[in-house]
Design a protein around this motif. Structure first.
Motif, short mmCIF file in Angstrom:
data_model
loop_
_atom_site.label_atom_id
_atom_site.label_comp_id
_atom_site.label_asym_id
_atom_site.label_seq_id
_atom_site.Cartn_x
_atom_site.Cartn_y
_atom_site.Cartn_z
N MET A 279 -9.90 0.06 -7.38
CA MET A 279 -9.30 -0.85 -5.87
C MET A 279 -10.18 -1.25 -4.94
SD MET A 279 -6.06 -0.72 -7.10
CE MET A 279 -4.98 0.34 -8.19
N ILE A 280 -9.67 -2.15 -4.19
CA ILE A 280 -10.31 -2.39 -2.76
C ILE A 280 -9.18 -2.38 -1.98
CG2 ILE A 280 -11.27 -4.32 -1.27
CD1 ILE A 280 -13.25 -3.19 -2.99
N THR A 281 -9.22 -1.55 -0.74
CA THR A 281 -8.20 -1.36 0.29
C THR A 281 -8.78 -2.13 1.52
OG1 THR A 281 -7.34 0.62 -0.87
CG2 THR A 281 -6.61 0.00 1.51
N VAL A 282 -8.20 -3.14 2.05
CA VAL A 282 -8.32 -3.56 3.45
C VAL A 282 -7.46 -3.12 4.48
CG1 VAL A 282 -8.62 -5.79 4.74
CG2 VAL A 282 -9.21 -5.71 2.45
N VAL A 283 -7.83 -2.41 5.41
CA VAL A 283 -6.86 -1.92 6.43
C VAL A 283 -6.95 -2.59 7.61
CG1 VAL A 283 -6.19 0.31 7.51
CG2 VAL A 283 -7.36 0.30 5.12
N ILE A 284 -5.85 -2.84 8.24
CA ILE A 284 -5.55 -3.59 9.52
C ILE A 284 -4.96 -2.72 10.38
CG2 ILE A 284 -4.70 -5.71 10.81
CD1 ILE A 284 -4.93 -7.08 8.16
N TYR A 285 -5.70 -2.38 11.60
CA TYR A 285 -5.22 -1.50 12.57
C TYR A 285 -4.53 -2.49 13.78
CZ TYR A 285 -8.29 1.84 10.11
OH TYR A 285 -8.68 2.38 9.15
N THR A 286 -3.33 -2.39 13.63
CA THR A 286 -2.58 -3.49 14.70
C THR A 286 -2.61 -2.78 16.31
OG1 THR A 286 -0.52 -2.77 14.40
CG2 THR A 286 -1.35 -4.21 12.84
N LYS A 287 -2.50 -1.39 16.12
CA LYS A 287 -2.60 -0.95 17.39
C LYS A 287 -0.96 -0.81 18.19
CE LYS A 287 -7.57 -0.93 17.71
NZ LYS A 287 -8.73 -1.67 18.43
N GLN A 288 -0.16 -1.28 17.45
CA GLN A 288 1.07 -1.66 17.81
C GLN A 288 2.11 -0.95 16.96
OE1 GLN A 288 2.43 -5.41 19.61
NE2 GLN A 288 0.35 -5.97 19.97
N VAL B 90 2.85 3.64 12.97
CA VAL B 90 1.17 3.69 13.52
C VAL B 90 0.74 2.31 13.57
CG1 VAL B 90 0.94 6.00 12.94
CG2 VAL B 90 0.74 4.07 11.03
N GLY B 91 1.45 1.29 13.11
CA GLY B 91 1.08 -0.05 13.10
C GLY B 91 -0.18 -0.44 12.24
N LYS B 92 -0.09 0.49 11.10
CA LYS B 92 -1.35 0.38 10.23
C LYS B 92 -0.90 -0.64 8.87
CE LYS B 92 -3.04 3.54 7.58
NZ LYS B 92 -3.74 4.74 7.11
N VAL B 93 -1.67 -1.57 8.44
CA VAL B 93 -1.31 -2.33 7.43
C VAL B 93 -2.39 -2.35 6.23
CG1 VAL B 93 -0.97 -4.81 6.71
CG2 VAL B 93 -0.07 -4.05 8.67
N GLU B 94 -2.08 -1.97 5.27
CA GLU B 94 -3.04 -1.88 4.09
C GLU B 94 -2.66 -2.95 2.95
OE1 GLU B 94 -3.67 2.99 3.63
OE2 GLU B 94 -2.42 2.00 2.33
N ILE B 95 -3.70 -3.81 2.67
CA ILE B 95 -3.70 -4.77 1.56
C ILE B 95 -4.64 -4.16 0.51
CG2 ILE B 95 -4.41 -6.99 0.68
CD1 ILE B 95 -4.38 -7.80 3.96
N ILE B 96 -3.88 -3.94 -0.61
CA ILE B 96 -4.47 -3.04 -1.71
C ILE B 96 -4.78 -4.23 -2.91
CG2 ILE B 96 -4.26 -1.18 -3.44
CD1 ILE B 96 -2.46 0.11 -1.40
N LEU B 97 -5.94 -4.47 -3.24
CA LEU B 97 -6.29 -5.29 -4.53
C LEU B 97 -6.89 -4.95 -5.51
CD1 LEU B 97 -8.46 -7.50 -1.96
CD2 LEU B 97 -6.14 -8.08 -2.50
N LYS B 98 -6.72 -5.10 -6.88
CA LYS B 98 -7.26 -4.52 -8.01
C LYS B 98 -8.23 -5.31 -8.36
CE LYS B 98 -2.37 -3.58 -9.36
NZ LYS B 98 -1.23 -4.06 -10.38
#
Length: 517
Positions: free
Chosen positions: A174-183, A233-241
């Motif tokens: 997996m590749i996980t891209v984490v975006i911290y929106t802080k909102q 917590v305003g966190k978004v994870e995009i999980i790619l295979k």
């Protein structure tokens, strides 16, 4: 060719909501022919120049008119007589930056394609020094060797703690891209992800701003992915295979707009190909289209927002906005009807001489069409404390009311009344009449009133067009000081007249919302 020309002349209104009559030989097709004729439309014999603000300001007359849109300068003098909004509309931006005006009226139009033969050059912008009251207090590490940071960079640095950021990590699979929106308060409607041909694009909507992660991935991934959203917590994870169990050294090559946080209106429209999976009749001239999103797309259209459909017609991109709705009007008020996140439903009136809608109607099941990300400024918070909700719709202006109706009747606890005042020409033009009447029987809070401007003799309902007297008669508060929201949607003249009548009746700007695109 004569039929094609006639159709194009009728459909020029796609490029301006306030069309004016054009002279013979000034249709869209005539303009396309002129741009392909090889004639010099810039007056510069093919040269591109750098245009200063002073130089731009000199070209402010009808016979010599330059306009800047997003840093590009066009000589629109040859286009004056072809513009469906008339010369006066273009002259509002003569010799100046017309970006804001363009965005207000029709930012979805591909002006680069329409005006590419009129391109004069780029604007020459002067470097902006930071204001003294800010720069004088900057620490040394915030200064550059060749001068101070720009004001935009200074303000960006001071707001760094609230600006979204991203990171990524990997496992064997997996590749996980984490975006911290802080909102706080993130939800699926605020996250748009596309992964096409190894290009990952993740956009986060934060009020009127947009944060974008956009990279050409280092290696191939599988077609589907997962999106996890931490609302609190305003966190978004995009999980790619991963396609191959190989360790990546980098996420990929950052693109120009990667890791940017800007106003949504400054962000270009993004399209993905969607497949037509069904097309059903609603009335004699209106159909319900169902499009399927790609597996590599995560997108949910919020209430009251629209998307754009794009088609290539006569070699030119033509784009038109439509508001997605539900596949039917739900009658169960326990929870809002949630779409599957896979399909987009559009109710579209097919005009017999309409170039764009005829092309849509000729799509076969399985055909693709380009669909944009959502746009619009309606927010759920506008209706969450409302006691009386009035919906004024004309024709397919009914479409944004569907999701709004469903949300209000299921989620707004303080709601007392919802009334749809539905304007049409004839009885057989009424969309989803049976469903609306069933809804009125099922929920005592909801009422629908049909008003026809060209009724048959046996019509027993109300007759006429929108007017101050009619609205005064049809709209009654449930109590004297109830909190009211009035939403209106229809052709531009209908909406503008309706707003004016409502103001005449004493409704405030805060009590009204017009759905426009």
């Amino acid at each position: 060719m004569p039929l094609e020309r006639k159709v194009l002349e009728i459909c020029e209104t796609l490029f301006c909501p306030y069309p004016v009559p054009l002279k013979p030989g000034r249709s869209l097709m005539d303009w396309i022919r002129l741009t392909k004729s090889g004639k010099d439309l810039t007056g510069l014999k093919g040269r591109l120049i750098e245009v200063t603000e002073d130089e731009l300001a000199k070209h402010n007359k009808k016979e010599d008119c330059w306009i800047c849109i997003r840093g590009l300068v066009y000589n629109v003098t040859p286009y004056m007589e072809y513009h469906p909004g008339g010369e006066d509309e273009l002259m509002k931006a003569a010799g100046a930056d017309g970006t804001d005006l363009f965005d207000q009226v029709h930012r979805w139009v591909n002006y680069e394609s329409m005006l590419k033969e009129c391109l004069v050059g780029r604007m020459a912008f002067k470097p902006i020094a930071a204001p003294k009251d800010i720069s004088s207090t900057l620490p040394e590490e915030k200064k550059q060797l060749n001068g101070m940071l720009s004001e935009r960079e200074v303000l960006g640095a001071s707001a760094r703690d609230t600006t979204p950021s991203y990171d990524w990590f990997q496992t064997d699979d997996m590749i996980t891209v984490v975006i911290y929106t802080k909102q706080k308060g993130m939800n699926a409607e605020l996250v748009i992800v596309d992964c096409q041909d190894r290009r990952l694009r993740g956009e986060i909507i934060l009020d009127d701003h947009s944060y974008l992660v956009e990279v050409d991935l280092d290696r191939e991934v599988q077609g589907d992915f997962a999106v996890n959203i931490g609302e609190k917590v305003g966190k978004v994870e995009i999980i790619l295979k991963k396609k191959d169990r190989i360790q990546w050294k980098v996420l990929g090559l950052p693109l120009e707009s990667h890791n940017t946080f800007i106003r949504r209106t400054e962000r270009g429209l993004f399209y993905r190909k969607c497949k037509l999976v069904s097309k059903t009749e609603v009335t004699h001239d209106t159909k319900l289209f169902c499009f399927m999103l790609p597996k590599s797309t995560h997108l949910q259209v919020p209430i009251g927002q629209h998307v754009y459909l794009k088609q290539i017609i006569a070699g030119t991109e033509v784009v038109k906005p439509y508001t997605p709705l539900l596949p039917f009007l739900p009658l169960d008020f326990k929870e809002p009807f949630c779409q599957d996140g896979v399909h987009i439903y559009l109710m579209i009136k097919i005009y017999s001489c309409g170039l764009f809608t005829q092309a849509l109607d000729h799509l076969q099941i399985g055909d693709d069409i380009s669909v944009s990300s959502p746009e619009g400024n309606f927010k759920k918070s506008q209706v969450e404390a409302v006691e009386d909700l009035f919906l004024l719709a004309a024709g397919t202006g009914f479409t944004p009311m569907v999701k709004l109706l469903n949300f209000a009747l299921t989620k707004v606890d303080c709601l007392r009344t919802v009334k749809l005042i539905f304007f049409n020409k004839k009885e057989d033009d009424i969309l989803w009449r049976n469903q609306l009447e069933q809804l009125a029987l099922r929920d005592e809070r909801f009422e629908v009133q049909f008003i026809l401007s060209e009724p048959a003799e046996d019509w027993v309902g109300k007759r006429g067009k929108i007017s101050s007297a009619l609205l005064s008669e049809c709209m009654k508060r449930s109590k004297k000081d109830s909190k009211v929201l009035i939403c209106i949607c229809g052709p531009t003249p209908f909406t503008e007249q309706g707003i004016q009548y409502l103001q005449d009746l004493g409704y405030s700007q805060e009590e009204m919302h017009a759905f426009t695109a």
